[in-house]
Design an enzyme around this catalytic site. Structure first.
Site, PDB file in Angstrom:
ATOM      1  CG  ASP A   1      29.499  38.037  36.176  1.00 17.64           C
ATOM      2  OD1 ASP A   1      28.351  37.841  35.751  1.00 17.64           O
ATOM      3  OD2 ASP A   1      30.293  37.126  36.473  1.00 17.64           O
TER       4      ASP A   1
ATOM      5  CG  HIS B   1      22.289  40.060  32.648  1.00 16.78           C
ATOM      6  ND1 HIS B   1      21.997  40.431  31.369  1.00 16.78           N
ATOM      7  CD2 HIS B   1      23.484  39.416  32.577  1.00 16.78           C
ATOM      8  CE1 HIS B   1      22.971  40.026  30.566  1.00 16.78           C
ATOM      9  NE2 HIS B   1      23.878  39.392  31.280  1.00 16.78           N
TER      10      HIS B   1
HETATM   11  P1  GDP Z   1      25.974  41.376  34.569  1.00 14.55           P
HETATM   12  O1  GDP Z   1      26.054  39.911  34.375  1.00 14.55           O
HETATM   13  O2  GDP Z   1      26.933  42.113  33.708  1.00 14.55           O
HETATM   14  O3  GDP Z   1      24.590  41.922  34.461  1.00 14.55           O
HETATM   15  O4  GDP Z   1      26.453  41.643  36.075  1.00 14.55           O
HETATM   16  P2  GDP Z   1      26.008  40.801  37.386  1.00 14.55           P
HETATM   17  O5  GDP Z   1      24.632  41.187  37.726  1.00 14.55           O
HETATM   18  O6  GDP Z   1      26.324  39.362  37.218  1.00 14.55           O
HETATM   19  O7  GDP Z   1      27.072  41.332  38.422  1.00 14.55           O
HETATM   20  C1  GDP Z   1      27.149  42.691  38.753  1.00 14.55           C
HETATM   21  C2  GDP Z   1      26.884  42.829  40.265  1.00 14.55           C
HETATM   22  O8  GDP Z   1      27.231  44.116  40.672  1.00 14.55           O
HETATM   23  C3  GDP Z   1      25.422  42.664  40.632  1.00 14.55           C
HETATM   24  O9  GDP Z   1      25.339  42.109  41.913  1.00 14.55           O
HETATM   25  C4  GDP Z   1      24.902  44.101  40.638  1.00 14.55           C
HETATM   26  O10 GDP Z   1      23.766  44.284  41.491  1.00 14.55           O
HETATM   27  C5  GDP Z   1      26.088  44.812  41.178  1.00 14.55           C
HETATM   28  N1  GDP Z   1      26.287  46.185  40.706  1.00 14.55           N
HETATM   29  C6  GDP Z   1      26.053  46.719  39.486  1.00 14.55           C
HETATM   30  N2  GDP Z   1      26.492  47.987  39.443  1.00 14.55           N
HETATM   31  C7  GDP Z   1      27.019  48.251  40.650  1.00 14.55           C
HETATM   32  C8  GDP Z   1      27.685  49.383  41.205  1.00 14.55           C
HETATM   33  O11 GDP Z   1      27.895  50.405  40.586  1.00 14.55           O
HETATM   34  N3  GDP Z   1      28.116  49.265  42.503  1.00 14.55           N
HETATM   35  C9  GDP Z   1      27.930  48.149  43.245  1.00 14.55           C
HETATM   36  N4  GDP Z   1      28.397  48.125  44.475  1.00 14.55           N
HETATM   37  N5  GDP Z   1      27.316  47.060  42.742  1.00 14.55           N
HETATM   38  C10 GDP Z   1      26.882  47.110  41.467  1.00 14.55           C
HETATM   39  P1  IMO Z   2      26.955  37.392  32.354  1.00 10.54           P
HETATM   40  O1  IMO Z   2      26.011  37.664  31.218  1.00 10.54           O
HETATM   41  C1  IMO Z   2      30.671  35.571  33.702  1.00 10.54           C
HETATM   42  C2  IMO Z   2      31.892  31.877  31.724  1.00 10.54           C
HETATM   43  C3  IMO Z   2      31.886  30.613  32.568  1.00 10.54           C
HETATM   44  C4  IMO Z   2      33.033  29.858  31.911  1.00 10.54           C
HETATM   45  C5  IMO Z   2      32.850  30.202  30.441  1.00 10.54           C
HETATM   46  C6  IMO Z   2      32.091  29.166  29.637  1.00 10.54           C
HETATM   47  O2  IMO Z   2      26.284  37.262  33.673  1.00 10.54           O
HETATM   48  O3  IMO Z   2      28.083  38.356  32.337  1.00 10.54           O
HETATM   49  P2  IMO Z   2      29.517  28.540  29.479  1.00 10.54           P
HETATM   50  O4  IMO Z   2      28.571  28.052  30.522  1.00 10.54           O
HETATM   51  O5  IMO Z   2      29.122  29.812  28.826  1.00 10.54           O
HETATM   52  O6  IMO Z   2      29.877  27.475  28.479  1.00 10.54           O
HETATM   53  O7  IMO Z   2      30.882  28.828  30.293  1.00 10.54           O
HETATM   54  O8  IMO Z   2      32.156  31.427  30.402  1.00 10.54           O
HETATM   55  N1  IMO Z   2      30.613  32.615  31.701  1.00 10.54           N
HETATM   56  C7  IMO Z   2      30.403  33.750  32.362  1.00 10.54           C
HETATM   57  N2  IMO Z   2      31.191  34.429  33.209  1.00 10.54           N
HETATM   58  N3  IMO Z   2      29.465  36.065  33.369  1.00 10.54           N
HETATM   59  C8  IMO Z   2      28.672  35.400  32.495  1.00 10.54           C
HETATM   60  O9  IMO Z   2      27.510  35.912  32.033  1.00 10.54           O
HETATM   61  C9  IMO Z   2      29.110  34.165  31.978  1.00 10.54           C
HETATM   62  N4  IMO Z   2      28.585  33.257  31.131  1.00 10.54           N
HETATM   63  C10 IMO Z   2      29.522  32.323  30.966  1.00 10.54           C
HETATM   64  O10 IMO Z   2      32.148  30.898  33.926  1.00 10.54           O
HETATM   65  O11 IMO Z   2      34.254  30.388  32.326  1.00 10.54           O
HETATM   66 MG    MG Z   3      26.348  38.165  35.487  1.00 11.32          MG
END
Ligand code: GDP
Ligand code: IMO
Ligand code: MG
Length: 422
Positions: free
Chosen positions: A13, A41
């Site tokens: 994340d 994502h």
């Molecule tokens: P990923 O799994 O690595 O793609 O990340 P996620 O999408 O799960 O979580 C990142 C969160 O932060 C999302 O809600 C994005 O829209 C948000 N986000 C990404 N970059 C920024 C940033 O620079 N500032 C803020 N405030 N939010 C961001």
């Molecule tokens: P993105 O791509 C954050 C974590 C789960 C759990 C562990 C194992 O959005 O960054 P799983 O379902 O993979 O067997 O769970 O990994 N986990 C993540 N945490 N971002 C993710 O993906 C995750 N994908 C799995 O919360 O701790």
């Molecule tokens: Mg994510």
């Protein structure tokens, strides 16, 4: 031409989706090479927000070919839903290729994921319950169903009969419902109708693309602290999210990789169980969670929040050969008074700068911090130069400590809120 890898440098994340989408405008191909729909994502542009799970983040650009490569585990039923969601969001023209070698997440994998977690009770991993682990188990046990099997109905039917002999035995022993091979076969044939036009040999496609000098972006899911080999095992996912796995997960040679962009949140978050040395259990943690909207994209769980941890970051950047950092969610740190960065751990009275493999030792590590002055900047900041010195100092410390430059600075979730440096 260039081959660039995007990888999560922390516990997932980090904003990989945003940065992949941002860099995708210069790419011909975007590839997912591991993980599955445990990923969430988020991509924001033109006041629209999408949360992708299995689809690569280049899907919004119709000139980009999006590839789901061999190392991914793919839930075909969920993929159909996801494609429909994207279409409903107005994205009707897209290019998608699915590796015939990638393994399929079956409904029984979800049941088993839930059952294993229940059995572990207070030792549970906190998985996303998407069947990721059980699917990789079957892959390694050589009884997995692959996307290519959807193109060979007779073979698929036989394979389901064999596989379900073993799986039903396990499901029965856990008190779970068993699966009828014919019923599952019929359901798979329905999704095969929708997916078969996308299934092909993506190894062949990607290697040809490299020869043709295409720009390729590999989009990691999860983060390196969740790596099955080098993460906080067993509190990890079942794949390897770093650049190290790109050749294996997609079939390209290691030497083809030109750049590795490590995506790093300006602080740290973690979802699920397991050690997290810089975790904040106070009001500041709550404040950052609210400011950063730190709630899971997939499971909507509140993310655990903590200070930036450079022991984690330096180790992961070294291990994966990161050539640059994309520092994300930097805006969330505005006006934080008690700002700190962890640069070492204290373990049993000794200062250490590595991550112990022992879970017990890692759980006992206490962070050692350096303090930073608070800072603020405007929402519409366009250049690094506009930032106050205190914000620059925070970034410079990360660069000096890791030896890797912050070339991309993200100050908001929208595509536009991105500052390029150097
Ligand atoms: P990923 O799994 O690595 O793609 O990340 P996620 O999408 O799960 O979580 C990142 C969160 O932060 C999302 O809600 C994005 O829209 C948000 N986000 C990404 N970059 C920024 C940033 O620079 N500032 C803020 N405030 N939010 C961001
Ligand atoms: P993105 O791509 C954050 C974590 C789960 C759990 C562990 C194992 O959005 O960054 P799983 O379902 O993979 O067997 O769970 O990994 N986990 C993540 N945490 N971002 C993710 O993906 C995750 N994908 C799995 O919360 O701790
Ligand atoms: Mg994510």
């Amino acid at each position: 031409m260039s081959v660039v890898v995007i990888e999560g440098a922390q516990w997932g994340d980090e904003g990989k989706g945003k940065i992949t989408d941002f860099l995708a405008s210069k790419s011909d191909i975007v590839v997912r090479f591991q993980g599955g729909n445990n990923a969430g994502h988020t991509i924001c542009f033109n006041n629209k927000k999408f949360a992708l799970r299995s689809l690569p983040s280049g899907i919004f650009n119709e000139s980009i070919v999006n590839v789901i490569a061999d190392g991914v585990v793919l839930n075909p039923f969920m993929l159909v839903d996801e494609i429909n969601e994207v279409k409903e969001g107005g994205i009707t023209n897209f290019n998608l290729l699915i590796s015939n070698r990638c393994h399929l997440i079956m409904p029984y994998h979800l049941d088993l994921d839930g059952a294993y977690e229940s059995l572990l009770s207070d030792k549970k991993i906190g998985t996303t319950k998407k069947g990721i682990g059980p699917c990789y188990i079957d892959k390694a046990a050589r009884r997995g169903i692959r996307a290519g099997d959807l193109l060979e109905p007779k073979f698929l039917k036989e394979k389901l009969e064999t596989t379900l002999k073993v799986k039903n035995l396990e499901l029965r022993s856990l008190g779970l419902k068993e699966y009828d091979p014919i019923d599952l076969y019929n359901k798979l044939m329905k999704v095969a109708e929708l997916l078969k036009e996308h299934i092909c040999d993506t190894n062949y496609y990607l290697n040809k693309a490299i020869k043709d000098n295409k720009n390729i972006l590999f989009e990691g899911a999860q983060g390196m602290m969740l790596d099955i080999d080098r993460g906080t095992y067993p509190y990890v996912t079942s794949s390897s999210p770093s650049s190290n796995y790109v050749p294996q997960g997609s079939g390209i040679p290691p030497k083809a990789i030109d750049e590795v962009v490590a995506i790093c949140k300006a602080y740290t978050t973690r979802v699920g169980e397991g050690p997290f040395p810089t975790e904040l259990f106070n009001e500041l943690g709550d404040k950052i969670r609210e400011k950063g909207h730190e709630y899971g994209t997939v499971t909507h769980r509140a993310r655990r929040v903590g200070y930036l941890d450079l022991v984690v970051l330096r180790r992961n950047l070294e291990m994966s050969g990161a050539t640059e950092i994309a520092l994300t969610l930097f805006d969330v740190l505005r006006n934080i008074k008690d700002l700190k960065i962890c640069y070492a751990y204290k373990l049993d009275g000794k200062i250490i700068d590595y991550i112990p493999a022992s879970l017990d030792e890692y759980s006992r590590c206490e962070p050692v911090y350096k303090d930073f002055e608070p800072f603020d900047f405007k929402d519409d900041t366009k250049t690094f130069e506009e930032l106050p010195i205190e914000a620059k100092n925070y970034i410079k410390y990360i660069e000096d400590f890791t030896g890797v430059k912050v070339k991309i600075l993200s100050i908001g979730s929208d595509r536009e809120q991105t500052i390029l440096r150097y």
